[in-house]
Design a protein around this motif. Structure first.
Motif, PDB file in Angstrom:
ATOM      1  N   LEU A  79       0.711  -1.348   0.018  1.00 42.48           N
ATOM      2  CA  LEU A  79       0.017  -0.219  -0.043  1.00 42.48           C
ATOM      3  C   LEU A  79       0.881   1.105   0.012  1.00 42.48           C
ATOM      4  N   LEU A  80       1.879   1.309   0.781  1.00 39.19           N
ATOM      5  CA  LEU A  80       2.621   2.451   0.813  1.00 39.19           C
ATOM      6  C   LEU A  80       3.632   2.585  -0.339  1.00 39.19           C
ATOM      7  N   ALA A  81       3.759   1.437  -1.045  1.00 37.96           N
ATOM      8  CA  ALA A  81       4.757   1.663  -2.315  1.00 37.96           C
ATOM      9  C   ALA A  81       3.867   2.145  -3.431  1.00 37.96           C
ATOM     10  N   GLY A  82       2.516   2.165  -3.254  1.00 36.31           N
ATOM     11  CA  GLY A  82       1.690   2.398  -4.348  1.00 36.31           C
ATOM     12  C   GLY A  82       1.152   1.543  -5.301  1.00 36.31           C
ATOM     13  N   ARG A  83       1.674   0.151  -4.968  1.00 37.60           N
ATOM     14  CA  ARG A  83       0.985  -0.742  -6.061  1.00 37.60           C
ATOM     15  C   ARG A  83      -0.523  -0.747  -6.310  1.00 37.60           C
ATOM     16  N   TRP A  84      -1.314  -0.422  -5.116  1.00 32.41           N
ATOM     17  CA  TRP A  84      -2.775  -0.503  -5.198  1.00 32.41           C
ATOM     18  C   TRP A  84      -3.460   1.000  -5.524  1.00 32.41           C
ATOM     19  N   GLY A 195      13.247  -7.453  -8.725  1.00 33.34           N
ATOM     20  CA  GLY A 195      13.536  -7.218  -7.204  1.00 33.34           C
ATOM     21  C   GLY A 195      12.342  -6.957  -6.231  1.00 33.34           C
ATOM     22  N   ALA A 196      12.551  -6.488  -5.311  1.00 36.17           N
ATOM     23  CA  ALA A 196      11.334  -6.202  -4.474  1.00 36.17           C
ATOM     24  C   ALA A 196      10.424  -4.936  -5.043  1.00 36.17           C
ATOM     25  N   ASN A 197      11.020  -4.136  -5.675  1.00 37.06           N
ATOM     26  CA  ASN A 197      10.196  -2.983  -6.173  1.00 37.06           C
ATOM     27  C   ASN A 197       9.553  -3.386  -7.591  1.00 37.06           C
ATOM     28  N   SER A 198       9.588  -4.743  -8.116  1.00 34.58           N
ATOM     29  CA  SER A 198       8.839  -4.859  -9.463  1.00 34.58           C
ATOM     30  C   SER A 198       7.526  -4.399  -9.306  1.00 34.58           C
ATOM     31  N   GLY A 199       7.130  -3.923 -10.483  1.00 43.11           N
ATOM     32  CA  GLY A 199       5.846  -3.164 -10.690  1.00 43.11           C
ATOM     33  C   GLY A 199       5.638  -1.959 -10.295  1.00 43.11           C
ATOM     34  N   ARG A 219      11.111   2.683  -2.760  1.00 40.24           N
ATOM     35  CA  ARG A 219      10.377   1.951  -1.677  1.00 40.24           C
ATOM     36  C   ARG A 219      11.124   0.888  -0.921  1.00 40.24           C
ATOM     37  N   PHE A 220      11.611   0.116  -1.674  1.00 38.20           N
ATOM     38  CA  PHE A 220      12.571  -0.878  -1.089  1.00 38.20           C
ATOM     39  C   PHE A 220      13.895  -0.856  -1.570  1.00 38.20           C
ATOM     40  N   ASP A 221      15.115  -1.180  -0.807  1.00 37.41           N
ATOM     41  CA  ASP A 221      16.187  -1.053  -1.341  1.00 37.41           C
ATOM     42  C   ASP A 221      16.675  -2.233  -1.708  1.00 37.41           C
ATOM     43  N   SER A 222      16.191  -2.509  -3.126  1.00 39.33           N
ATOM     44  CA  SER A 222      16.512  -3.770  -3.443  1.00 39.33           C
ATOM     45  C   SER A 222      16.913  -3.588  -5.192  1.00 39.33           C
ATOM     46  N   PRO A 223      18.422  -3.663  -5.368  1.00 41.20           N
ATOM     47  CA  PRO A 223      18.548  -3.635  -6.969  1.00 41.20           C
ATOM     48  C   PRO A 223      17.763  -4.590  -7.869  1.00 41.20           C
ATOM     49  N   GLY A 224      17.633  -4.105  -9.299  1.00 41.84           N
ATOM     50  CA  GLY A 224      16.991  -5.071 -10.099  1.00 41.84           C
ATOM     51  C   GLY A 224      17.054  -4.487 -11.545  1.00 41.84           C
ATOM     52  N   ARG A 225      16.150  -5.139 -12.564  1.00 42.86           N
ATOM     53  CA  ARG A 225      16.170  -4.508 -13.731  1.00 42.86           C
ATOM     54  C   ARG A 225      14.886  -3.377 -13.924  1.00 42.86           C
TER      55      ARG A 225
END
Length: 267
Positions: A79-84, A195-199, A219-225
């Protein structure tokens, strides 16, 4: 509907929630899971709606849904990440003894979301809420279009690039590739694909070489594509020089403003 006319009703409230990234979940206030239209509606007895007001006027319909946060359905971190944000919601009633036939109670999109402890309160905005928006645009010296939309008409085929985040320090991301132009992604967007920020989609404040500064830390300290989408500072000079698209500029840079009467020679 005979199941609404019996002496003993068997109503069950259900919510079908469709996120903008395509993820769809079902929740029901019943104490057991229900399967309707091929979607499993998970039991969430604590989910209760406020009074639902429906009318023929042009006033915007709204409703609040309150319930306990569930890590398997709607988590506080998501929710805090804005996915919804902006997810479409369909609220209906069904017969829990024979799920299938439904009565629509309301539908719309999720507006403001509040969390307190393990409790969630989400506002559901009805279709009529769109009538509250301004019917005409206000003038502005900067362009009101978004780069690549139907008003800008700028082709974005070669202005989207993939990269991998190799480091995160606050709002600054370090990438495995450099930008093709100075501050190429400033004012643009970044989409996470790993990563955890996917989407999640982020706004880019500026870019410099192999680094990108977001408008706020991820939102999440997670590297990714990621996918990087070029931006525009919405000025006429940039529109003409960098994009060659001045004919579609949607602003009024030379329109006198309210300060015209206070100007003086040389000011």
């Amino acid at each position: 509907m005979t199941w609404l006319e019996g002496a003993l009703t068997s109503l069950a409230l259900c919510w079908r929630i469709e996120r903008r990234d395509g993820v769809t979940i079902g929740l029901t206030a019943h104490d057991r899971d229900l399967t309707i239209g091929g979607l499993v509606y998970r039991a969430a007895p604590g989910m209760t709606p406020s009074a639902i007001l429906r009318g023929a006027s042009l006033d915007a319909d709204s409703m609040d849904v309150t319930g306990a946060l569930s890590s398997t359905a709607i988590g506080e971190a998501d929710l805090l990440a804005g996915r919804w944000d902006g997810a479409r919601v369909h609220v209906f009633a069904t017969d829990w003894t024979a799920p299938g036939e439904t009565v629509t109670l309301g539908e719309g999109v999720i507006g403001s979301v509040e969390t307190e402890g393990q409790m969630l309160t989400a506002e559901l905005k009805g279709v009529a809420a769109a009538l509250e928006r301004p019917v005409v645009e206000e003038t502005s010296p900067e362009c009101r279009a978004e780069l690549g939309d139907r008003r800008c008409r700028m082709a974005m085929a070669g202005r989207r690039r993939f990269a991998t985040v190799t480091g995160i320090e606050g709002a600054v991301l370090t990438l495995d590739a450099t930008e093709p132009l100075a501050n190429c992604y400033g004012g643009g967007r970044l989409r996470w694909f790993g990563g955890a920020n996917s989407g999640i989609e982020e706004g880019v404040a500026r870019s410099d070489g192999a680094t990108v500064t977001l408008r706020r830390p991820p939102r999440f300290d997670s590297p990714g594509r990621i996918e990087l989408i070029e931006g525009c500072d919405k000025s006429l000079a940039t529109c003409a020089a960098r994009f060659g698209n001045a004919a579609n500029f949607r602003g009024e840079p030379y329109l006198p403003g309210t300060d015209l009467l206070t100007r003086y020679p040389g000011g």
